[in-house]
Design an enzyme around this catalytic site. Sequence first.
Site: not given
Length: 464
Positions: A33-34, A36, A56, A156
């Site tokens: 999904l992502g 980083g 995650k 954030d």
Amino acid sequence: MGCGCSVSAAVEPVELAPTTGQFFQTFKLGRKLGEGAFGQVRLTTRINTGEMYAVKIMDVRRSGDDATMDVQILKEARTESQLLGQVSGHPHVVALYETYLETPGLFYMIMERCYGSLMDSLCDMPKLTETNLRRMFRQMLLGIGACHAAQIVHRDIKLDNFLYGGERCRTIKLSDFGLAVRLPRRGAVKGVSGTAPYMSPEMLGRKKYDTKTDVWSFASTAYVILYGDVPYSPAQPSAPAVKKAIVLAYPPPTWARNEKLAKRYSQPSEGAEHFCRFLLVRDPSLRPTVQQALNHGFLQDVGDEDISEADEDEAEESLIENPGEQIRTITNLFASKKKPRIISRGLDEVLARLEEAGPPLPHADLEGLGGGHVFTEEIPQLPQNFSDEEEAGGQSQRMTFATSMRRKLSTESRIVRHSNRRTNTHSGVTASQTTEAARQLQKALSALPDHLGDSERGINGTIA
């Protein structure tokens, strides 16, 4: 229903029993999904139920050494899970269910599956009306307020860190606690963290700050949506330049849409501007709290309808069309060009190898503290009580000790049964070790409180 929901109620965490299952024993990985600096986020499916989650996966290996872990990165991963666990029962915060720490140094956070960020949603939204904007702001503030009630500073706050989740995947939820910190007893922290255009003056001024820094970040986000520019916009857009502009308070906010938008749309309403000015106060001692923001007239009489399902007046003027395109364009100008401190080192290949190999067999020490392949983390603490309005949303996230322990024993039971069907040379487990594991399972089962009954203990005291 209005927005009189209180976010100031204290959070009473419930300490849950630890799990001892292994990630690949319980879950199957899905698509990415992502990705980083921390690692990656992927879909995952619980094997025995078919339920889908997001996981995650953080790479906590020491650089160039798969045999050891980076203590600092591991500490950051554990802190993130612990802080998220404090508020994950809140309806406007992404839920966290389980965490695992396994060799060769991967930290897994099993979380609620969500469907895109608020930024992505704005990119797909043909128009943004003030009615929808007010609902959006309210839900964002409720998520931030849950953190502040638990004495957590998120640090954030921005559109990319709000996701759509919930039963119909139309509820805004705060995510990504990677930079979050807990307020100490003295009530203030230091350190520069976050995304440049949304950092507060006190943070960039190297002063101590508290939860009010999140209010500034939210106000800056609101300003970007309303005016199509960051509040303090230097002539040459860059992360260092915008930080300097915030510290110097120059050039000041124009409180007007940029030239491009002004040609196509009228200025935001007086109520919207007053709301943003009310929050974007440089002095943190004068800046309102989240609760005061929720009580502002601009957010009063805002219904609880899902944003994408709200009945909108077709005649209502758009604040802006294709809002996400405008917002992403301006925020990308200030993205940091620094390389990430943590670089994923062949994480896709490592995960593929682990999944293909299957779960290793357990050692006799079922708590995972005596060596072996897996060291499973304790489930983070979850809240016991939110306000009455939020109680229903948080109820589904809570687990009793008995349910948690039963899941633990069922997982270990499957591992032990599996060990009797094949030999795993990688883990080096012997027949005597699996026998000892089974014995400890029975011992753990007998330790369950007597009042649980057969439904929790299993028939005749055997593992259900």
